[in-house]
Design an enzyme around this catalytic site. Sequence first.
Site, PDB file in Angstrom:
ATOM      1  N   HIS A  45       0.720  -1.275   0.000  1.00  0.00           N
ATOM      2  CA  HIS A  45       0.000   0.000   0.000  1.00  0.00           C
ATOM      3  C   HIS A  45       0.744   1.317   0.000  1.00  0.00           C
ATOM      4  O   HIS A  45       0.722   2.035  -0.984  1.00  0.00           O
ATOM      5  CB  HIS A  45      -0.997   0.010   1.148  1.00  0.00           C
ATOM      6  CG  HIS A  45      -2.031  -1.044   0.947  1.00  0.00           C
ATOM      7  ND1 HIS A  45      -2.623  -1.704   1.963  1.00  0.00           N
ATOM      8  CD2 HIS A  45      -2.525  -1.556  -0.179  1.00  0.00           C
ATOM      9  CE1 HIS A  45      -3.469  -2.582   1.490  1.00  0.00           C
ATOM     10  NE2 HIS A  45      -3.415  -2.521   0.192  1.00  0.00           N
TER      11      HIS A  45
ATOM     12  N   LEU B  12      -5.475  -0.884  -4.484  1.00  0.00           N
ATOM     13  CA  LEU B  12      -4.067  -1.033  -4.145  1.00  0.00           C
ATOM     14  C   LEU B  12      -3.717  -2.501  -3.983  1.00  0.00           C
ATOM     15  O   LEU B  12      -4.552  -3.294  -3.554  1.00  0.00           O
ATOM     16  CB  LEU B  12      -3.782  -0.290  -2.836  1.00  0.00           C
ATOM     17  CG  LEU B  12      -4.047   1.221  -2.884  1.00  0.00           C
ATOM     18  CD1 LEU B  12      -3.844   1.835  -1.506  1.00  0.00           C
ATOM     19  CD2 LEU B  12      -3.131   1.896  -3.889  1.00  0.00           C
ATOM     20  N   CYS B  13      -2.493  -2.836  -4.327  1.00  0.00           N
ATOM     21  CA  CYS B  13      -2.047  -4.224  -4.210  1.00  0.00           C
ATOM     22  C   CYS B  13      -2.152  -4.676  -2.764  1.00  0.00           C
ATOM     23  O   CYS B  13      -1.859  -3.880  -1.878  1.00  0.00           O
ATOM     24  CB  CYS B  13      -0.604  -4.342  -4.690  1.00  0.00           C
ATOM     25  SG  CYS B  13      -0.544  -4.483  -6.486  1.00  0.00           S
ATOM     26  N   PRO B  14      -2.556  -5.882  -2.482  1.00  0.00           N
ATOM     27  CA  PRO B  14      -2.761  -6.966  -3.438  1.00  0.00           C
ATOM     28  C   PRO B  14      -4.178  -7.052  -4.031  1.00  0.00           C
ATOM     29  O   PRO B  14      -4.491  -8.065  -4.646  1.00  0.00           O
ATOM     30  CB  PRO B  14      -2.490  -8.194  -2.579  1.00  0.00           C
ATOM     31  CG  PRO B  14      -3.020  -7.816  -1.236  1.00  0.00           C
ATOM     32  CD  PRO B  14      -2.751  -6.345  -1.090  1.00  0.00           C
ATOM     33  N   ASP B  39      -2.365   1.104  -9.639  1.00  0.00           N
ATOM     34  CA  ASP B  39      -1.269   0.871  -8.697  1.00  0.00           C
ATOM     35  C   ASP B  39      -0.079   0.286  -9.462  1.00  0.00           C
ATOM     36  O   ASP B  39      -0.182  -0.811 -10.020  1.00  0.00           O
ATOM     37  CB  ASP B  39      -1.739  -0.109  -7.610  1.00  0.00           C
ATOM     38  CG  ASP B  39      -0.633  -0.421  -6.602  1.00  0.00           C
ATOM     39  OD1 ASP B  39       0.527  -0.020  -6.839  1.00  0.00           O
ATOM     40  OD2 ASP B  39      -0.937  -1.053  -5.579  1.00  0.00           O
TER      41      ASP B  39
END
Lengths: 347, 77
Positions: A45, B12-14, B39
């Site tokens: 993040h 946002l990852c994941p 992202d």
Amino acid sequence: MNKQRKAVALISGGLDSLLAAKVIQDQGIHVEGINFFTGFCVEGHTHAIRKKDQKKVKRNNSLWVAEQLGIKLHILDISEEYKDVVINPRYGYGANLNPCLDCKIFMVNKARDWMKENGFDFIITGEVIGQRPKSQRKETMPIISRDSGIDDRLLRPLCAKLLPQTLPEHEGWVNREKLYEFSGRSRKPQMDLAAQFGFDEYAQPAGGCCFLTDEHYSSKLSDLWQFRGERTYELDDIMLLKIGRHLRPRPNFKLIIGREEGENKFMQGYRKMFTTLRVDGHAGPMVLLDGKADDSDLELAAQITARYSQGRSFDTVNVTITDTQGHCREMTVTPMPEQSILKEWYL
Amino acid sequence: MSLHTLDARRLLCPLPVIRTQNYIKNLAKGDSLAVICTDPGAEHDIPAWCRINGHRVIDISSTEEEITITIEVGTLV
Ligand code: SF4
């Protein structure tokens, strides 16, 4: 022919889970990994948001671990159900708002469901007795096995020899003699084993696998609960706790102040959820106002916003305040002097 | 063999990886999926996820704001 046994490994991305899976894989067991997304995961993040961090290519460690092992990785989004673990942990919190023991029980329980649905035989974790003061003690290991409902189908290859025999050992699916007896906080045995396996660039062990172990983060979450008057959160709330400066100048509102371009840009996406403030004609942060604010609150918020802009040394600056409906108003304010921003406002 | 598109912008990852994984579950071998993300981490994570799960990345294209990763679905388990 003997049936090919299958184990599901809880993969956090750290060294211990990598080693545990490798040890079992080397015994001829088919291993696949599971990684849980709780919303508090350290992976990804902030790095994705902050412009300056983007230059460093940061890998997702659980995917990297799976790739090293040549195993499949299933990432499960448990963020909704996980709220109850964070809000009402039966066994309480660790040093901060980390409900580690409840979290482990929950994760093992979820892995158990997955194991059953997918025809796997047992679960492995990288737990080591005494590695973490709250959740990885000899007394807590049976609690995890019992409360998660997994019982003797949970094998901890790195400390199995110090624990009662589990089903996979008893049934001869794995050889107990080839398991380990690591205990305590030292990382040396794990590092030696990693060297033996030829792993050299694994993720260095940090304080914990999630933001809840972070003192700063936890205090922002407590503040959120305290001022909302209820212990609840949405994914957006916990995402926003990871970015910007958080200041609470009055009990009824707090400000989230972007620290750099990447954060400012990311915060733009929250314009429909929060009142926003931006200084006109000077470079400066995107500011979100969380709470209820009257005119005097807005003026204070605008002065603080101005303080963090390049216009801070001007006598007055104009600040545009936009509400969640997109209605804008302008306020001319004097940027707040540095000494007037009280330390206790910072969360 | 159909072409599908998944909007993973602003995630946002994941999360883009999770959405890709869950979407692919309902596709057949040989189908393609174009995942649109914002992202930058997705550019590394989605290909890594594909490598370990037997899918093939056939194209990655990016603009200033977005990255589109096109995947050809491999054998599903
Ligand atoms: S550090 Fe976070 S993810 Fe890890 S066990 Fe504790 S609460 Fe769970």
